[in-house]
Design a protein around this motif. Structure first.
Motif, PDB file in Angstrom:
ATOM      1  N   LEU A 170       0.802  -1.744   0.249  1.00  0.00           N
ATOM      2  CA  LEU A 170       0.002  -0.215  -0.365  1.00  0.00           C
ATOM      3  C   LEU A 170       1.065   1.360  -0.063  1.00  0.00           C
ATOM      4  O   LEU A 170      -0.105   2.368  -0.196  1.00  0.00           O
ATOM      5  N   LEU A 171       2.481   1.365   0.248  1.00  0.00           N
ATOM      6  CA  LEU A 171       2.875   2.511   0.117  1.00  0.00           C
ATOM      7  C   LEU A 171       4.428   1.975  -0.570  1.00  0.00           C
ATOM      8  O   LEU A 171       4.227   0.838  -0.924  1.00  0.00           O
ATOM      9  N   ALA A 172       4.647   2.993  -0.853  1.00  0.00           N
ATOM     10  CA  ALA A 172       6.333   2.989  -1.499  1.00  0.00           C
ATOM     11  C   ALA A 172       7.260   1.777  -1.166  1.00  0.00           C
ATOM     12  O   ALA A 172       7.287   1.283   0.006  1.00  0.00           O
ATOM     13  N   GLU A 173       8.017   1.368  -2.155  1.00  0.00           N
ATOM     14  CA  GLU A 173       8.576   0.314  -1.722  1.00  0.00           C
ATOM     15  C   GLU A 173       9.674   0.112  -0.233  1.00  0.00           C
ATOM     16  O   GLU A 173       9.771   0.304   0.694  1.00  0.00           O
ATOM     17  N   LEU A 174      10.169   1.534  -0.363  1.00  0.00           N
ATOM     18  CA  LEU A 174      10.901   2.163   0.737  1.00  0.00           C
ATOM     19  C   LEU A 174       9.788   2.276   2.516  1.00  0.00           C
ATOM     20  O   LEU A 174      10.601   2.410   3.711  1.00  0.00           O
ATOM     21  N   GLY A 175       9.360   2.967   2.274  1.00  0.00           N
ATOM     22  CA  GLY A 175       8.054   3.180   2.897  1.00  0.00           C
ATOM     23  C   GLY A 175       8.093   4.697   3.961  1.00  0.00           C
ATOM     24  O   GLY A 175       8.714   5.678   2.912  1.00  0.00           O
ATOM     25  N   GLU A 176       7.318   4.907   4.627  1.00  0.00           N
ATOM     26  CA  GLU A 176       7.380   5.855   4.533  1.00  0.00           C
ATOM     27  C   GLU A 176       8.136   6.175   6.378  1.00  0.00           C
ATOM     28  O   GLU A 176       8.058   5.493   7.038  1.00  0.00           O
ATOM     29  N   TRP A 177       8.909   7.422   6.589  1.00  0.00           N
ATOM     30  CA  TRP A 177       9.176   7.710   7.467  1.00  0.00           C
ATOM     31  C   TRP A 177       8.697   8.145   8.578  1.00  0.00           C
ATOM     32  O   TRP A 177       8.305   9.356   8.143  1.00  0.00           O
ATOM     33  N   ARG A 178       9.434   7.480   9.538  1.00  0.00           N
ATOM     34  CA  ARG A 178       9.181   8.018  10.770  1.00  0.00           C
ATOM     35  C   ARG A 178       9.675   8.285  12.205  1.00  0.00           C
ATOM     36  O   ARG A 178      10.793   7.289  12.310  1.00  0.00           O
ATOM     37  N   VAL A 179       9.419   8.964  13.195  1.00  0.00           N
ATOM     38  CA  VAL A 179      10.387   8.505  14.603  1.00  0.00           C
ATOM     39  C   VAL A 179       8.997   7.993  16.149  1.00  0.00           C
ATOM     40  O   VAL A 179       8.081   8.767  15.657  1.00  0.00           O
ATOM     41  N   VAL A 180       9.614   7.351  15.957  1.00  0.00           N
ATOM     42  CA  VAL A 180       8.225   6.344  16.634  1.00  0.00           C
ATOM     43  C   VAL A 180       9.179   6.032  18.453  1.00  0.00           C
ATOM     44  O   VAL A 180      10.790   5.999  18.035  1.00  0.00           O
ATOM     45  N   PRO A 181       8.190   5.624  19.613  1.00  0.00           N
ATOM     46  CA  PRO A 181       8.971   5.165  21.105  1.00  0.00           C
ATOM     47  C   PRO A 181       9.281   4.453  20.487  1.00  0.00           C
ATOM     48  O   PRO A 181       8.595   3.257  20.186  1.00  0.00           O
ATOM     49  N   PHE A 182      10.254   3.959  21.425  1.00  0.00           N
ATOM     50  CA  PHE A 182      10.458   2.174  21.338  1.00  0.00           C
ATOM     51  C   PHE A 182       9.061   1.596  21.764  1.00  0.00           C
ATOM     52  O   PHE A 182       9.533   0.784  22.195  1.00  0.00           O
ATOM     53  N   GLY A 183       9.412   2.031  23.227  1.00  0.00           N
ATOM     54  CA  GLY A 183       8.860   1.603  24.386  1.00  0.00           C
ATOM     55  C   GLY A 183       7.107   1.178  23.829  1.00  0.00           C
ATOM     56  O   GLY A 183       6.580  -0.344  24.103  1.00  0.00           O
ATOM     57  N   SER A 184       7.027   1.317  22.688  1.00  0.00           N
ATOM     58  CA  SER A 184       4.832   1.321  21.825  1.00  0.00           C
ATOM     59  C   SER A 184       5.172   0.262  20.996  1.00  0.00           C
ATOM     60  O   SER A 184       4.523  -0.779  20.351  1.00  0.00           O
ATOM     61  N   PHE A 185       6.516  -0.111  20.313  1.00  0.00           N
ATOM     62  CA  PHE A 185       6.910  -1.042  19.241  1.00  0.00           C
ATOM     63  C   PHE A 185       8.553  -1.586  19.770  1.00  0.00           C
ATOM     64  O   PHE A 185       9.377  -2.498  19.068  1.00  0.00           O
TER      65      PHE A 185
END
Length: 424
Positions: A170-185
């Motif tokens: 559903l997205l480009a091959e590289l994907g979308e760049w995000r900054v996420v909290p380590f604890g949630s994932f």
């Protein structure tokens, strides 16, 4: 020098590369650069990003930039190579606001979306272009993962082939760049870290998000083996509406389809969406490298394969020993002396005394760069005399080396030695 905020010319014709090499006028008598704005930085999560502006820099301004007082330094952008030598490049026009991160990485901001910039170059009419190097053709990710995960039995192979056809990206091959909290994932990101025990739940990590839509009923574990391989199969997770909001994917994903409320454990159904987070860099690996005194990890967005492809030698067609006036040891000694305080001061005084001649050579060098490949710009166009230690010309050379596929950190010295041996 004057600011330049918008790209005046649209050069994306039906032929993708047509506009890059077809300027309607002669090459402009200025350089294109980026400079830090005086405005305070903006906060994106826990990261501080500094606003940058695009500027036109006249040759006279470059020659006297080191003597300017009270003005932020700027960085010159290399010119986009000529078309025949650009087959391995993928240029893209930069339309948004340019931001610089704490580690000197560059980003483009459009609204609330931020994407990583690779290598910034200058177009023939002053456009700012982001260039990404295209890796050699490889087997499709889904097919490759299915081949690696498929057992030797024919019935299991057929099952994997059926599963690989029951989802879509559903997205480009590289994907979308995000900054996420380590604890949630943590469950998804911990296997990708060298030392996850060194991080706390509040730490934020840069990632690329990939989302897949399910088109047929199947087991989530089997789908993970096909997409990510046997080892990372457990990192694929179901994408819920709350996760869509947390990852800010609502504006980039197509409208959701009907999702059944009742499902068996471990089974995904048509209309479901699954996602995966892939780290762009491992901060714990950087800490280990620093402790051991080894070089830091490679910049985000470059894998081990691209590291192995970096060039570390001067092309043979440009090496003409009869043109060298001094040995490599003498050239290295001269560059080492020039990097000291007294040597730097002496170079500035010489450039100031011969200011007119330096400006003429700088203008000539700029004109000769136009229409040449990245290798020809580096190894066949003679830099201005005394310009090897000029910080802005060094910044241009480092960007041009990276654009041409060299190891910019080590080859910058080789570039300086190469031209010093020729009397520059």
């Amino acid at each position: 020098m004057r600011p330049y905020f918008t790209n005046r010319v649209s050069f994306f014709d039906p032929e993708i590369f047509g506009g890059f090499d077809a300027p309607t006028t002669h090459p402009s008598m200025f350089f294109v650069g980026i400079q830090r704005e005086a405005a305070p930085p903006i906060c994106f999560g826990q990261s501080r990003l500094q606003r940058m502006r695009i500027i036109f820099v006249e040759p006279e301004r470059v020659s006297g930039a080191s003597e300017a007082d009270g003005e932020p330094p700027f960085e010159l952008l290399p010119q986009l190579p000529a078309l025949p030598h650009r087959r391995a490049l993928q240029p893209r026009l930069v339309n948004g606001e340019i931001l610089r991160g704490e580690n000197d990485e560059l980003y483009e901001r459009i609204g609330n979306r931020i994407r990583r910039l690779r290598i910034l170059t200058a177009g023939p009419n002053g456009e700012v272009i982001d260039v990404a190097r295209i890796d050699p053709p490889q087997q499709d990710q889904t097919t490759r993962a299915a081949t690696e995960a498929a057992p030797a039995k024919s019935d299991s192979s057929a099952q994997n082939t059926l599963v690989s056809a029951s989802f879509r990206r559903l997205l480009a091959e590289l994907g979308e760049w995000r900054v996420v909290p380590f604890g949630s994932f943590k469950q998804m990101l911990a296997p990708q870290l060298a030392h996850p025990e060194r991080l706390r739940d509040v730490h934020r990590l840069p990632c690329h998000v990939s989302v897949f839509g399910v088109t047929a009923p199947q087991r989530l574990e089997q789908l993970g083996k096909v997409i990510l391989g046997e080892r990372a199969a457990g990192q694929l997770q179901l994408l819920t509406p709350s996760l869509v909001m947390q990852l800010q994917l609502g504006s980039v994903l197509p409208p959701p389809q009907f999702q059944p409320a009742v499902r068996a454990h471990g089974i995904v159904l048509p209309g479901d969406r699954v996602f995966h987070l892939r780290l762009t860099n491992d901060p714990t690996a950087e800490e280990v490298a620093r402790e051991r005194g080894a070089p830091g990890v490679i910049a985000p967005g470059y894998n081990d394969a691209s590291l192995n492809q970096l060039r570390t030698k001067v092309p043979e067609q440009f090496v003409r020993p009869w043109e060298f006036q001094i040995s490599g040891e003498e050239a290295l000694y001269d560059l080492t002396c020039a990097s000291t305080f007294l040597g730097s001061l002496g170079n500035k005084l010489r450039r100031l005394i011969h200011l007119v001649a330096f400006r003429c050579e700088l203008r000539k060098w700029q004109m000769l760069l136009h229409g040449k490949s990245a290798d020809e710009q580096l190894w066949s166009v003679r830099p201005p005399r005394g310009g090897l230690t000029h910080r802005f010309i060094q910044a241009w050379a480092q960007s041009a080396l990276q654009l041409a596929g060299y190891d910019a950190h080590s080859m910058l010295t080789e570039w300086q030695i190469f031209w010093r041996r020729k009397g520059v």
